[in-house]
Design a protein around this motif. Sequence first.
Motif, mmCIF file in Angstrom:
data_model
loop_
_atom_site.group_PDB
_atom_site.id
_atom_site.type_symbol
_atom_site.label_atom_id
_atom_site.label_comp_id
_atom_site.label_asym_id
_atom_site.label_seq_id
_atom_site.Cartn_x
_atom_site.Cartn_y
_atom_site.Cartn_z
ATOM 1 N N ALA A 1 0.879 -1.317 0.039
ATOM 2 C CA ALA A 1 -0.012 -0.050 -0.079
ATOM 3 C C ALA A 1 0.776 1.382 -0.169
ATOM 4 C CB ALA A 1 -0.875 0.074 1.240
ATOM 5 N N LEU A 2 1.876 1.357 0.685
ATOM 6 C CA LEU A 2 2.938 2.200 0.843
ATOM 7 C C LEU A 2 3.515 2.769 -0.655
ATOM 8 C CD1 LEU A 2 4.806 4.326 2.243
ATOM 9 C CD2 LEU A 2 6.517 2.437 2.347
ATOM 10 N N ARG A 3 3.814 1.515 -1.474
ATOM 11 C CA ARG A 3 4.250 1.734 -2.829
ATOM 12 C C ARG A 3 3.425 2.349 -3.666
ATOM 13 N NH1 ARG A 3 7.837 -3.396 -2.558
ATOM 14 N NH2 ARG A 3 9.538 -2.894 -1.143
ATOM 15 N N GLN A 4 2.006 2.156 -3.379
ATOM 16 C CA GLN A 4 1.034 2.592 -4.142
ATOM 17 C C GLN A 4 0.803 3.983 -4.079
ATOM 18 O OE1 GLN A 4 -2.911 1.099 -3.635
ATOM 19 N NE2 GLN A 4 -3.717 2.967 -4.708
ATOM 20 N N LYS A 5 1.080 4.554 -2.886
ATOM 21 C CA LYS A 5 1.027 5.986 -2.382
ATOM 22 C C LYS A 5 2.298 6.643 -2.917
ATOM 23 C CE LYS A 5 -3.071 5.733 -1.047
ATOM 24 N NZ LYS A 5 -4.008 6.425 -2.197
ATOM 25 N N VAL A 6 3.395 6.073 -2.781
ATOM 26 C CA VAL A 6 4.720 6.494 -3.100
ATOM 27 C C VAL A 6 5.202 5.822 -4.260
ATOM 28 C CG1 VAL A 6 6.900 7.368 -2.065
ATOM 29 C CG2 VAL A 6 4.774 7.066 -0.556
ATOM 30 N N GLY A 7 4.907 6.234 -5.381
ATOM 31 C CA GLY A 7 5.316 5.754 -6.711
ATOM 32 C C GLY A 7 6.750 5.999 -7.107
ATOM 33 N N MET A 8 7.228 5.319 -8.071
ATOM 34 C CA MET A 8 8.685 5.600 -8.258
ATOM 35 C C MET A 8 8.825 5.536 -9.968
ATOM 36 S SD MET A 8 11.656 4.185 -6.312
ATOM 37 C CE MET A 8 13.536 4.830 -6.419
ATOM 38 N N VAL A 9 9.890 6.270 -10.458
ATOM 39 C CA VAL A 9 10.159 6.312 -11.790
ATOM 40 C C VAL A 9 11.892 5.926 -11.651
ATOM 41 C CG1 VAL A 9 10.542 7.663 -13.955
ATOM 42 C CG2 VAL A 9 8.561 7.626 -12.504
ATOM 43 N N PHE A 10 12.445 5.219 -12.557
ATOM 44 C CA PHE A 10 13.672 5.013 -12.329
ATOM 45 C C PHE A 10 14.600 5.435 -13.347
ATOM 46 C CE2 PHE A 10 11.200 1.708 -10.665
ATOM 47 C CZ PHE A 10 11.911 1.378 -9.185
ATOM 48 N N GLN A 11 15.865 5.357 -13.223
ATOM 49 C CA GLN A 11 16.941 5.890 -14.033
ATOM 50 C C GLN A 11 16.790 5.486 -15.298
ATOM 51 O OE1 GLN A 11 20.737 5.068 -12.252
ATOM 52 N NE2 GLN A 11 21.872 6.120 -13.881
ATOM 53 N N LYS A 12 16.982 4.256 -15.683
ATOM 54 C CA LYS A 12 16.664 3.616 -17.039
ATOM 55 C C LYS A 12 15.236 3.462 -17.330
ATOM 56 C CE LYS A 12 18.707 0.321 -19.614
ATOM 57 N NZ LYS A 12 17.670 -1.175 -19.630
ATOM 58 N N PRO A 13 14.631 3.758 -18.328
ATOM 59 C CA PRO A 13 12.998 3.528 -18.529
ATOM 60 C C PRO A 13 12.955 2.014 -18.733
ATOM 61 C CG PRO A 13 14.008 5.003 -20.373
ATOM 62 C CD PRO A 13 15.293 4.491 -19.311
ATOM 63 N N ASN A 14 11.935 1.609 -17.708
ATOM 64 C CA ASN A 14 11.807 0.100 -17.658
ATOM 65 C C ASN A 14 10.345 -0.381 -17.846
ATOM 66 O OD1 ASN A 14 10.908 1.141 -15.372
ATOM 67 N ND2 ASN A 14 12.046 -0.356 -13.666
ATOM 68 N N PRO A 15 9.752 -0.048 -18.867
ATOM 69 C CA PRO A 15 8.355 -0.666 -19.134
ATOM 70 C C PRO A 15 8.562 -2.087 -19.207
ATOM 71 C CG PRO A 15 9.447 0.176 -21.416
ATOM 72 C CD PRO A 15 10.444 0.279 -20.119
ATOM 73 N N PHE A 16 7.357 -2.544 -18.835
ATOM 74 C CA PHE A 16 7.149 -4.175 -19.002
ATOM 75 C C PHE A 16 7.135 -4.478 -20.598
ATOM 76 C CE2 PHE A 16 4.489 -3.177 -15.027
ATOM 77 C CZ PHE A 16 5.453 -3.515 -14.249
ATOM 78 N N PRO A 17 7.503 -5.668 -20.879
ATOM 79 C CA PRO A 17 7.633 -5.908 -22.233
ATOM 80 C C PRO A 17 6.314 -6.361 -22.528
ATOM 81 C CG PRO A 17 8.686 -7.660 -20.971
ATOM 82 C CD PRO A 17 8.315 -6.640 -19.897
#
Lengths: 425, 270
Positions: free
Chosen positions: B100-116
């Motif tokens: 639940a915490l990670r849903q409230k605090v989202g994250m964008v990473f250094q290297k774009p990492n879209p799911f395939p």
Amino acid sequence: MTDTVDIRIPARSPRHRSERRFRLYGMAAIAVSLGFLALMVGSIVLRGTGAFQQAFVNIEINLPANKIDPDGTGDPLVIKKSRFGSLVKKAMRERFPEAKSRKEKRQLYKLISATAEYGVRDTVVANPKLVGTRASLWVRASSDVDMFLKGNISAEVAEDQRRVSDLQLGWIKDLHDKGQIEKRFNTQFFTSGDSREPEQAGILGAIIGSALTLLVCFLFSFPTGVLSAVYLEEFAHKGRINRIIEVNINNLAAVPSIVFGLLGLAIFLNVFGFPRSTPLVGGMVLALMTLPTIIIASRASLRAVPPSIREAAFGLGASKVQTTFHHVVPLAMPGMLTGSIIGMAQALGETAPLLMIGMVAFIVDLPGGVTEAATALPVQIFLWADSPERGFLEKTSAAIFVLLIFLVLMNLIAIVLRRRLETRW
Amino acid sequence: MNIQTHIEETVMPVPSASPTPIIEVRDTQVFYGEKQAIIDVNVEIEPNAVTAFIGPSGCGKSTLLRCLNRMNDVIPICRVEGSITLAGQDIYAPEVDVVALRQKVGMVFQKPNPFPKSIFENVAYGPKINGLTKHKLEMEEIVETSLKRAGLWEEVKDRLDQPGTGLSGGQQQRLCIARAIAVQPKVILMDEPCSALDPIATATVETLIDELREKYTIIIVTHSMQQAARVSQKTAFFHLGELVEFGTTEQIFSAPRQERTQNYITGRIG
């Protein structure tokens, strides 16, 4: 003043010479290994192709209704019970009336297979209209005649040194001149089980046995292997225990297969009391053997999934299980499948453990399920290679040929799967 | 000794007009095994603003960022001490659901990492697993709004079923931002989001960050001081695991109080 710049290859450069020499060594090594491979495949093909053909003899046979189906029922069960052996023998005597003495007659009957009567029976059952007529049928020649026609028995050697007598040679020549003996494609090789008679023996029983064994093996080893790998790689604490388990799995992969066979004999047969000689037990033993291969391959392909994918899923609030099964496992699946298929291919060629659990039995019937006694391709090869009859020699090579084709097919599937599924990455 | 004095200075109350902080980091230490990566850090993150963490490599700025949504939990040897609160609740308290915490605090990473997977599935995955909606139409709406907010809608609306990995680097990163805002977070953590992008894509993402500030609290880790100056309102300068100086971006870049900050922004350390 300018320096001369020379960038040409010097006439005597040890560097370039050693490079050329190394290339030569490499090519020689490849040539040697390819040569051995060609030799092996070549000899198998040369010896084995004969088995795909079989000599047949044409006979005019009386099928009297009073002997086969006296009541004219046309019922296959009634026809099946009749004795075609005497009819076939009679047809042979009519064809060669010169065979008078018992000794000569026995030689005459040996021209055709002891199983020829079953061929006649099956033809009549399939076509009841033949009853009461005189039919011209092709029946299986005996293995000795077959071998002679294929040139495996030479007429040059002394009569007591060969399995075809001078008298028989004369008859074969007569049949040959009249076009009443010929080699045909041996469909029976692919449609029947094992037999004591080389001309009758087929490989289908072994193929079915192998397929059932591999099915059981896959059903046991794939889920277990993949789950173990997923747990060890994604969930388990990466501590000393995990490393100990990893080392032991690697060791297990190197354990000789006969040891797994003994284990299967001791546990599955003696403790659990599973039926002996069955694909069920064979598959379970092979599953034990394949498990380490699958776990190692699966762990490697899980490790190859970039951590950024896990992070991305975690960052969206995915739980560990969701991350693993929605993202990591699907991405690792091609590698896992490839590893499993290669493990299966190994298992397909495995003989020793199957010998230990009794899959080496002589089985004529095609196995109908995993709990029926069966044999497998490599064991069939072993059995045939062990048989003294000349006719089994080419069967052995042909069976090896079939086994190799299956192995190549499985490896091809592995490659195609990997190519197909990995492109989306 | 020296460290202590620095920290006391940094805890100095920031301008009184500032609203209640959404994230408060108090006396936080982070260890990787024996090695201490964060030393006694205190930070208050203002809502609906962009806070930039700057500092040379290995200064602990990424480590601290990852503590804010407990991404460090994945690393077994990582240990966090002190208290970090999100809207008054301790995020390291035992009753906290990290999911639940990670849903409230989202994250964008250094290297774009879209799911395939497809663009649509990339954005829809978060709402789906968090149970935000069960209806297909609502899901389509969420995907559309998220992509619009990430400024990607116009470029991809005709090819939502195509793989997200087929987009350009900048588009991929905006897709990751769309994916992060689709789960309706309060805070978005960005770990050097532009370091793998070309200048034009960087400019697009920076504009986007500025727009997103309206709805979300953004914390961005960056190596580029120009970027920090362009997009952030607050800047924290870290050095060797300590928070050296924290203040408005304007103040940090125009009148740094600490000598080390001065040295860093003028390029003498780092």
